[in-house]
Design an enzyme around this catalytic site. Sequence first.
Site, PDB file in Angstrom:
ATOM      1  N   ALA A  31      53.474  40.351  45.048  1.00  0.00           N
ATOM      2  CA  ALA A  31      52.017  40.462  45.140  1.00  0.00           C
ATOM      3  C   ALA A  31      51.656  41.892  45.516  1.00  0.00           C
ATOM      4  O   ALA A  31      52.538  42.744  45.679  1.00  0.00           O
ATOM      5  CB  ALA A  31      51.494  39.488  46.194  1.00  0.00           C
ATOM      6  N   LYS A  32      50.364  42.104  45.681  1.00  0.00           N
ATOM      7  CA  LYS A  32      49.866  43.473  45.929  1.00  0.00           C
ATOM      8  C   LYS A  32      50.540  44.152  47.115  1.00  0.00           C
ATOM      9  O   LYS A  32      50.807  45.345  47.088  1.00  0.00           O
ATOM     10  CB  LYS A  32      48.358  43.420  46.201  1.00  0.00           C
ATOM     11  N   ARG A  33      50.822  43.345  48.155  1.00  0.00           N
ATOM     12  CA  ARG A  33      51.359  43.988  49.356  1.00  0.00           C
ATOM     13  C   ARG A  33      52.740  44.614  49.115  1.00  0.00           C
ATOM     14  O   ARG A  33      53.229  45.393  49.933  1.00  0.00           O
ATOM     15  CB  ARG A  33      51.422  42.997  50.523  1.00  0.00           C
TER      16      ARG A  33
END
Length: 321
Positions: free
Chosen positions: A246-248
């Site tokens: 994911a984005k993180r």
Amino acid sequence: MGHTTRLAPSPTGALHLGNARTFLINWLCARQSGWKVTLRVDDLDGPRTKPGADQAAIDDLQWLGIDWDSGPTRQSTRTSVYAAAVEMLLRDGFAYYCNCTRKEVESAASAPHADDGAAVYPGTCRGLYRTRADAIAASGRVPAVRFAVRDGRFDFTDNFAGPRSFQLARQLGDFVIQKSDGTAAYQLAVVVDDAEAGVTQVIRGDDLIESTPRQILLYRALNLAQQIPAYTHLPLIVGEDGKRLAKRHGDTRLGEYRKRGVPAERVLALLAKWCGVRSAGKDLESASMQKLLADFRLDRVPRAPITFTRHDDAFLRGYRS
Ligand code: GLU
């Protein structure tokens, strides 16, 4: 009869390396076995759909070298087809109106949680309302429609994940097939579309494995049991913390690598590693679709979740770490 599969991006965000690997495996299986490939944009989730993300997904797939024989079709154009299926399920007693709020479902004391984290609906509204008007009159709220899941065990065998068994009522519960705003829910739309397109092979991430019993129940209730596809669920790509990519974990959007001038062959080399394709025991530096088509084997795809590491990112960006 020939086989058909579908690529079904959701335009709620850009394609990242994890989605790309699933699409690539789907496409490789299809092209190796002569299946037809259809492209469908799963754009029903209005509020989460990002403008332009459908075209970006198409561009990203093409950039990698993935193609299709028909489509794109768009779920957002098929409202009346889904509504007809919901009416049929209501009429035949497979579904019912539910005016519970999300909060009520979440806080229902008896509601355990499904393995996918969703609250299992305790069946509060089952059998309560004969018509939509009855459900509105009782609460002032426009109801959703839920599929009534009979209790019992449900078994199916996944092509990759193997045999799976579910306790229907305890693990899944009655699930939404039409939201209160009238749009079809994911489970229903996917079944109606796959059946109509003659899809015989569904290949997707194993975050959707719990949707499979729900979808098979829908096929049966809609008199489409002859068309239940074969299912192949693949482990997801995770970040170094073990959580789904994911984005993180940094910017792993295909479009971002492309913008930085990373060649598609380099991205394909990383995806090849994640698909179990290597050369003389070594990871590839660069891979072509021809190489992947020649060497890919579904049974060599790693069975455990695969970790995207900072070394992978450095590799893509073209320096060693
Ligand atoms: N559009 C869905 C997703 O991107 C896939 C639907 C499916 O494969 O059933 O998660």
